[in-house]
Design a protein around this motif. Structure first.
Motif, mmCIF file in Angstrom:
data_model
loop_
_atom_site.group_PDB
_atom_site.id
_atom_site.type_symbol
_atom_site.label_atom_id
_atom_site.label_comp_id
_atom_site.label_asym_id
_atom_site.label_seq_id
_atom_site.Cartn_x
_atom_site.Cartn_y
_atom_site.Cartn_z
ATOM 1 N N VAL A 1 0.704 -1.152 -0.026
ATOM 2 C CA VAL A 1 0.044 -0.151 0.095
ATOM 3 C C VAL A 1 0.871 1.317 0.001
ATOM 4 O O VAL A 1 0.597 2.152 -0.775
ATOM 5 C CB VAL A 1 -0.954 -0.052 1.323
ATOM 6 C CG1 VAL A 1 -1.647 1.253 1.199
ATOM 7 C CG2 VAL A 1 -2.042 -1.041 0.978
ATOM 8 N N ILE A 2 1.999 1.464 0.791
ATOM 9 C CA ILE A 2 2.818 2.331 0.866
ATOM 10 C C ILE A 2 3.470 2.519 -0.553
ATOM 11 O O ILE A 2 3.627 3.813 -1.035
ATOM 12 C CB ILE A 2 3.954 2.256 1.793
ATOM 13 C CG1 ILE A 2 3.318 2.319 3.194
ATOM 14 C CG2 ILE A 2 4.962 3.158 1.845
ATOM 15 C CD1 ILE A 2 4.076 1.868 4.489
ATOM 16 N N SER A 3 3.750 1.381 -1.117
ATOM 17 C CA SER A 3 4.409 1.555 -2.450
ATOM 18 C C SER A 3 3.426 1.989 -3.492
ATOM 19 O O SER A 3 4.102 2.800 -4.594
ATOM 20 C CB SER A 3 5.079 0.118 -2.834
ATOM 21 O OG SER A 3 5.300 0.098 -4.289
ATOM 22 N N ILE A 4 2.180 1.858 -3.482
ATOM 23 C CA ILE A 4 1.407 2.232 -4.237
ATOM 24 C C ILE A 4 1.088 3.718 -4.046
ATOM 25 O O ILE A 4 1.298 4.454 -5.024
ATOM 26 C CB ILE A 4 -0.177 1.574 -4.060
ATOM 27 C CG1 ILE A 4 -0.174 0.043 -4.360
ATOM 28 C CG2 ILE A 4 -1.302 2.338 -4.796
ATOM 29 C CD1 ILE A 4 -1.365 -0.528 -4.093
ATOM 30 N N VAL A 5 1.129 4.474 -2.811
ATOM 31 C CA VAL A 5 0.914 5.555 -2.766
ATOM 32 C C VAL A 5 2.264 6.375 -3.310
ATOM 33 O O VAL A 5 2.280 7.370 -3.841
ATOM 34 C CB VAL A 5 0.854 5.970 -1.291
ATOM 35 C CG1 VAL A 5 1.015 7.481 -0.955
ATOM 36 C CG2 VAL A 5 -0.675 5.405 -0.653
ATOM 37 N N VAL A 6 3.314 5.863 -3.017
ATOM 38 C CA VAL A 6 4.542 6.467 -3.393
ATOM 39 C C VAL A 6 4.817 6.382 -4.841
ATOM 40 O O VAL A 6 5.128 7.497 -5.573
ATOM 41 C CB VAL A 6 5.915 5.878 -2.848
ATOM 42 C CG1 VAL A 6 7.117 6.202 -3.469
ATOM 43 C CG2 VAL A 6 5.919 6.145 -1.342
ATOM 44 N N SER A 7 4.179 5.600 -5.611
ATOM 45 C CA SER A 7 4.342 5.130 -7.206
ATOM 46 C C SER A 7 3.527 6.423 -7.663
ATOM 47 O O SER A 7 3.702 7.208 -8.904
ATOM 48 C CB SER A 7 3.895 3.959 -7.505
ATOM 49 O OG SER A 7 4.561 2.938 -7.208
ATOM 50 N N LEU A 8 1.941 6.684 -7.334
ATOM 51 C CA LEU A 8 1.448 7.509 -7.533
ATOM 52 C C LEU A 8 1.592 8.997 -7.275
ATOM 53 O O LEU A 8 1.559 9.962 -8.357
ATOM 54 C CB LEU A 8 -0.018 7.432 -6.928
ATOM 55 C CG LEU A 8 -0.791 5.950 -7.409
ATOM 56 C CD1 LEU A 8 -2.318 5.823 -6.678
ATOM 57 C CD2 LEU A 8 -1.094 6.114 -8.975
#
Length: 161
Positions: free
Chosen positions: A20-27
């Motif tokens: 989930v953290i990775s998704i936010v960072v990517s976006l």
């Protein structure tokens, strides 16, 4: 079939949070970097001697492709995270998590093979290696946790009989 005390369940939960953290960072990264990359691409295409309208159309198509790819990847990661949360907290979606984790391991293996082609910076190499380690750990944890849940189900069934 809830086995919340399992170490494997905790690993799945932790990795799901990392996803989930990775998704936010990517976006956030995409939103921050896209305007500057778009301008640089328009300038580069304009240097090739194309008209401004053609350059803008080419860049629009490239940006659309990148955004579409990111959306597809993020959607897959969201399903992976949801599956991880449901599997670790409720014991559901076990087979889904196993299948998704195997797909992610295959994708990360392909990414690792691409490292050796050259042209990759050190940060990309390290990120790909960390992604592969996390994917393998997630896969192993999903398989082990599913086996634990199946064993608990068999024990509960034996007690019931």
């Amino acid at each position: 079939m809830k086995n919340k005390k399992s170490a494997w369940s905790n690993i799945i939960l932790a990795i799901s949070i990392i996803i989930v953290i990775s998704i936010v960072v990517s976006l956030v990264s995409l939103m921050v970097q896209l305007p500057a990359a778009r301008e640089a691409a328009e300038a580069e295409v304009a240097k090739q001697g194309l008209s401004e309208a053609t350059a803008k159309a080419v860049v629009d198509m490239a940006v659309s492709t990148v955004v579409g790819g990111v959306i597809l990847g993020v959607t897959f990661k969201v399903f992976e995270a949801i599956g991880g949360f449901l599997f670790s907290l409720k014991g559901k979606w076990g087979m889904f998590c196993v299948v998704v984790s195997i797909i992610v391991v295959v994708i990360n293996s392909i990414n690792l093979l691409g490292i050796f082609g050259g042209g990759k910076d050190a940060l990309t190499i390290v990120a790909n290696i960390i992604d592969a380690i996390i994917a393998i750990l997630f896969c192993v944890a999903c398989i082990k946790h599913r086996k634990e849940n199946q064993q608990l189900a068999l024990e509960e069934e034996a007690k019931a009989n």
